[in-house]
Design a protein around this motif. Structure first.
Motif, PDB file in Angstrom:
ATOM      1  N   VAL A  36       0.463  -0.929  -0.226  1.00 12.23           N
ATOM      2  CA  VAL A  36       0.008  -0.454   0.305  1.00 12.23           C
ATOM      3  C   VAL A  36       1.132   0.860   0.004  1.00 12.23           C
ATOM      4  CG1 VAL A  36      -1.375   1.055   1.554  1.00 12.23           C
ATOM      5  CG2 VAL A  36      -2.284  -1.122   0.745  1.00 12.23           C
ATOM      6  N   PHE A  37       1.782   1.550   0.362  1.00 13.45           N
ATOM      7  CA  PHE A  37       2.992   2.120   0.788  1.00 13.45           C
ATOM      8  C   PHE A  37       3.317   2.720  -0.270  1.00 13.45           C
ATOM      9  CE2 PHE A  37       2.544   2.640   6.221  1.00 13.45           C
ATOM     10  CZ  PHE A  37       2.202   3.445   5.471  1.00 13.45           C
ATOM     11  N   LEU A  38       4.164   1.641  -1.004  1.00  9.06           N
ATOM     12  CA  LEU A  38       4.044   1.722  -2.446  1.00  9.06           C
ATOM     13  C   LEU A  38       3.549   2.132  -3.045  1.00  9.06           C
ATOM     14  CD1 LEU A  38       6.280  -1.831  -3.056  1.00  9.06           C
ATOM     15  CD2 LEU A  38       7.279   0.893  -2.767  1.00  9.06           C
ATOM     16  N   ALA A  39       2.365   1.446  -3.146  1.00  5.70           N
ATOM     17  CA  ALA A  39       1.108   1.921  -4.141  1.00  5.70           C
ATOM     18  C   ALA A  39       0.765   3.625  -4.253  1.00  5.70           C
ATOM     19  CB  ALA A  39       0.122   1.375  -4.329  1.00  5.70           C
ATOM     20  N   VAL A  69      -8.279   1.919  -0.049  1.00  8.51           N
ATOM     21  CA  VAL A  69      -7.763   0.976   0.417  1.00  8.51           C
ATOM     22  C   VAL A  69      -8.669  -0.064   0.973  1.00  8.51           C
ATOM     23  CG1 VAL A  69      -6.498  -0.353   1.714  1.00  8.51           C
ATOM     24  CG2 VAL A  69      -5.291   1.215  -0.164  1.00  8.51           C
ATOM     25  N   PRO A  70      -9.612   0.109   2.433  1.00 12.31           N
ATOM     26  CA  PRO A  70     -10.382  -0.284   3.111  1.00 12.31           C
ATOM     27  C   PRO A  70     -11.537  -1.051   2.218  1.00 12.31           C
ATOM     28  CG  PRO A  70      -9.891   1.562   4.189  1.00 12.31           C
ATOM     29  CD  PRO A  70      -9.238   1.788   2.988  1.00 12.31           C
ATOM     30  N   PHE A  71     -12.464  -0.573   1.439  1.00 15.19           N
ATOM     31  CA  PHE A  71     -12.710  -0.911  -0.031  1.00 15.19           C
ATOM     32  C   PHE A  71     -11.943  -2.339  -0.557  1.00 15.19           C
ATOM     33  CE2 PHE A  71     -15.914   2.849   1.201  1.00 15.19           C
ATOM     34  CZ  PHE A  71     -16.582   2.046   0.475  1.00 15.19           C
ATOM     35  N   GLY A  72     -10.829  -2.001  -0.494  1.00 17.50           N
ATOM     36  CA  GLY A  72     -10.324  -2.394  -1.612  1.00 17.50           C
ATOM     37  C   GLY A  72     -10.033  -3.814  -0.825  1.00 17.50           C
ATOM     38  N   LEU A  73      -9.756  -4.102   0.868  1.00 17.31           N
ATOM     39  CA  LEU A  73      -9.704  -5.435   1.330  1.00 17.31           C
ATOM     40  C   LEU A  73     -10.726  -5.303   1.849  1.00 17.31           C
ATOM     41  CD1 LEU A  73      -7.674  -3.895   4.007  1.00 17.31           C
ATOM     42  CD2 LEU A  73      -6.203  -5.606   2.531  1.00 17.31           C
ATOM     43  N   VAL A  74     -11.992  -5.647   1.875  1.00 13.77           N
ATOM     44  CA  VAL A  74     -13.383  -5.976   1.619  1.00 13.77           C
ATOM     45  C   VAL A  74     -13.789  -6.676   0.565  1.00 13.77           C
ATOM     46  CG1 VAL A  74     -15.518  -5.372   2.599  1.00 13.77           C
ATOM     47  CG2 VAL A  74     -14.302  -4.752   3.594  1.00 13.77           C
ATOM     48  N   GLY A  75     -13.359  -5.940  -0.334  1.00 14.05           N
ATOM     49  CA  GLY A  75     -13.821  -6.875  -2.471  1.00 14.05           C
ATOM     50  C   GLY A  75     -12.266  -7.627  -2.167  1.00 14.05           C
ATOM     51  N   GLY A  76     -12.310  -7.659  -1.682  1.00  9.17           N
ATOM     52  CA  GLY A  76     -10.738  -9.250  -1.718  1.00  9.17           C
ATOM     53  C   GLY A  76     -11.384  -9.895  -1.287  1.00  9.17           C
ATOM     54  N   ARG A  77     -11.660  -9.479   0.077  1.00  9.69           N
ATOM     55  CA  ARG A  77     -11.944 -10.835   1.126  1.00  9.69           C
ATOM     56  C   ARG A  77     -13.439 -11.697   1.010  1.00  9.69           C
ATOM     57  NH1 ARG A  77      -8.989 -15.140   3.827  1.00  9.69           N
ATOM     58  NH2 ARG A  77     -10.489 -15.532   5.618  1.00  9.69           N
ATOM     59  N   LEU A  78     -14.342 -10.699   0.477  1.00 13.68           N
ATOM     60  CA  LEU A  78     -15.655 -10.869  -0.345  1.00 13.68           C
ATOM     61  C   LEU A  78     -15.306 -12.065  -1.407  1.00 13.68           C
ATOM     62  CD1 LEU A  78     -18.137  -7.920   0.063  1.00 13.68           C
ATOM     63  CD2 LEU A  78     -18.293 -10.106   1.349  1.00 13.68           C
ATOM     64  N   GLY A 124       1.437   1.983  -9.459  1.00 15.49           N
ATOM     65  CA  GLY A 124       1.627   1.967  -8.046  1.00 15.49           C
ATOM     66  C   GLY A 124       0.851   0.515  -7.812  1.00 15.49           C
ATOM     67  N   ILE A 125      -0.396   0.130  -8.625  1.00 16.38           N
ATOM     68  CA  ILE A 125      -1.320  -1.122  -7.933  1.00 16.38           C
ATOM     69  C   ILE A 125      -0.424  -2.155  -8.256  1.00 16.38           C
ATOM     70  CG2 ILE A 125      -3.229  -1.712  -8.176  1.00 16.38           C
ATOM     71  CD1 ILE A 125      -4.371   0.459  -8.634  1.00 16.38           C
ATOM     72  N   ALA A 126       0.190  -2.596  -9.366  1.00 13.14           N
ATOM     73  CA  ALA A 126       1.152  -3.572  -9.569  1.00 13.14           C
ATOM     74  C   ALA A 126       2.149  -3.857  -8.958  1.00 13.14           C
ATOM     75  CB  ALA A 126       1.977  -3.206 -11.217  1.00 13.14           C
ATOM     76  N   LEU A 127       2.692  -2.549  -8.285  1.00 13.60           N
ATOM     77  CA  LEU A 127       3.933  -3.066  -7.595  1.00 13.60           C
ATOM     78  C   LEU A 127       3.496  -2.846  -5.959  1.00 13.60           C
ATOM     79  CD1 LEU A 127       6.294   0.191  -8.366  1.00 13.60           C
ATOM     80  CD2 LEU A 127       6.302  -2.490  -8.933  1.00 13.60           C
ATOM     81  N   ALA A 128       2.169  -2.863  -5.751  1.00 12.13           N
ATOM     82  CA  ALA A 128       1.524  -3.152  -4.241  1.00 12.13           C
ATOM     83  C   ALA A 128       1.382  -4.627  -4.394  1.00 12.13           C
ATOM     84  CB  ALA A 128       0.585  -2.995  -4.242  1.00 12.13           C
ATOM     85  N   GLN A 129       0.859  -5.844  -5.436  1.00 10.81           N
ATOM     86  CA  GLN A 129       0.842  -6.494  -6.048  1.00 10.81           C
ATOM     87  C   GLN A 129       1.892  -7.556  -5.855  1.00 10.81           C
ATOM     88  OE1 GLN A 129      -2.212  -5.337  -9.313  1.00 10.81           O
ATOM     89  NE2 GLN A 129      -2.468  -7.503  -9.146  1.00 10.81           N
ATOM     90  N   ALA A 130       2.830  -6.655  -6.658  1.00 11.52           N
ATOM     91  CA  ALA A 130       4.494  -7.636  -6.393  1.00 11.52           C
ATOM     92  C   ALA A 130       4.633  -8.613  -5.333  1.00 11.52           C
ATOM     93  CB  ALA A 130       4.846  -7.015  -7.177  1.00 11.52           C
ATOM     94  N   MET A 131       4.649  -6.802  -3.784  1.00  9.73           N
ATOM     95  CA  MET A 131       4.873  -6.976  -2.586  1.00  9.73           C
ATOM     96  C   MET A 131       3.706  -7.735  -1.646  1.00  9.73           C
ATOM     97  SD  MET A 131       7.476  -6.378  -0.600  1.00  9.73           S
ATOM     98  CE  MET A 131       7.302  -7.144   0.316  1.00  9.73           C
TER      99      MET A 131
END
Length: 334
Positions: free
Chosen positions: A32-35, A61-70, A132-139
């Motif tokens: 998240v910090f990288l993005a 970010v909070p929406f993304g975490l919830v969406g990813g878990r759902l 930045g999102i791509a780098l966040a995924q890489a991490m």
């Protein structure tokens, strides 16, 4: 016996007293910090204000975490709601299980809310944060390494991943490190988008669409290598079908957008433009009525501010407006 391999961590969590420090969570936080860091640099380069990306990320970010878990829970519901399973485990995000498709979908909704509150065009913001999102995924993929999960088929290549855990149906052995493959692919996607953006001046969401399309290509062949349980449709894993559909949508958007709205947005954040003119270009502005510089505009009538007005000179006024009996405020710029 393997002469070379990637070792798995002996454990994925350390304890600072009673507080657990989980490698999976650390990878997500660093991502998240990288993005945000890279997105902020790109946003400022596009003419936006520093800090705007972080402000909108508070929503995304909070929406993304919830969406990813759902997405993970819905597509792998049997892990939590089948006989003998505990549905409470669906809330244990630290044990792994975030679907990127759901994270991007709901994360985009959160970003749209944050961007709308600031009057910012969502496509421009998406273009800025895409690498930045791509780098966040890489991490974030390194979180799978800490949890010893989502690896590929057995292999004897020198970079094989050594799985040592036998929990959750794992079989200790040497497997393709698909987490590493996807991490490296995402880094390549980030650089591809940054290069293409500089070369072709991508705008109106096309840089983000390129990121999505390029990621889907890599996810397709990496997903095919994985051996974890998954739903299959016509012989393909569900995530392969998702990657194919999303890829086609992203490419279609790039083509249609390039025809309808070629070029790039000139203004991405109206507030940044206002801030750059207020107080810095004031002397360059001219009075609409007199044509004088703003710094030489008529001073407001002191009588209106509680001070006595200066005595009028008996000599004729030099300016046409004053000679005609116009009030002094008529010469001020509105």
């Amino acid at each position: 016996m393997e002469l070379a391999y990637i070792p798995s961590p002996s454990r994925g969590v350390l304890y600072l007293g009673p507080i657990p420090l989980r490698g999976y969570a650390f990878c997500i936080i660093i991502g998240v910090f990288l993005a945000v860091w890279l997105g902020n640099k790109r946003w400022v380069a596009r003419g936006g204000q520093s800090g705007t990306v972080a402000d909108i990320a508070v929503w995304a970010v909070p929406f993304g975490l919830v969406g990813g878990r759902l997405y993970h829970v819905i597509t792998d519901y049997e892990l939590y709601f089948s006989p003998g399973r505990d549905w409470v485990d669906a809330f244990k995000v630290w044990q792994g299980g975030l679907g990127i498709w759901g994270a991007i979908a709901l994360g985009a909704l959160g970003a749209w809310i944050g961007a709308r509150r600031r009057g910012i065009p969502m496509p421009a913001y998406a273009d800025a944060v895409a690498p930045g999102i791509a780098l966040a995924q890489a991490m974030g993929r390194w979180g799978n390494w800490f949890n010893q999960e989502l690896y590929g088929r057995e292999t004897h290549v020198p970079w094989a991943l050594h799985i040592t855990s036998s929990e959750g149906g794992r079989v200790p052995g040497y497997y393709h490190p698909t987490f590493l493959y996807e991490s490296l692919w995402c880094i390549g996607v980030a650089f591809l988008v940054m290069w293409a953006d500089r070369r072709f001046k991508l705008g109106h969401g096309r840089a983000f669409a390129l990121y999505v399309a390029a990621y889907c290509v890599g996810r397709g062949w990496i997903e095919y290598m994985r051996v974890d349980d998954a739903h299959h449709i016509l012989g393909l894993r569900l995530n392969d079908w998702t990657a194919l559909i999303v890829f086609l949508l992203a490419v279609t958007y790039m083509i249609v957008s390039a025809k309808r709205r070629p070029g790039r947005e000139e203004i991405v954040e109206p507030l940044a433009v206002t801030a750059s003119t207020d107080g810095t270009d004031t002397d360059k502005e001219t009075d609409a009525a007199s044509g004088k510089p703003a710094s030489e505009r008529a001073v407001p009538d002191k009588a209106a501010s509680g001070k006595s007005a200066p005595e009028k000179s008996a000599e004729p006024a030099d300016e046409p407006g004053a000679a005609a009996g116009e009030p002094e405020s008529a010469t001020k710029q509105s």
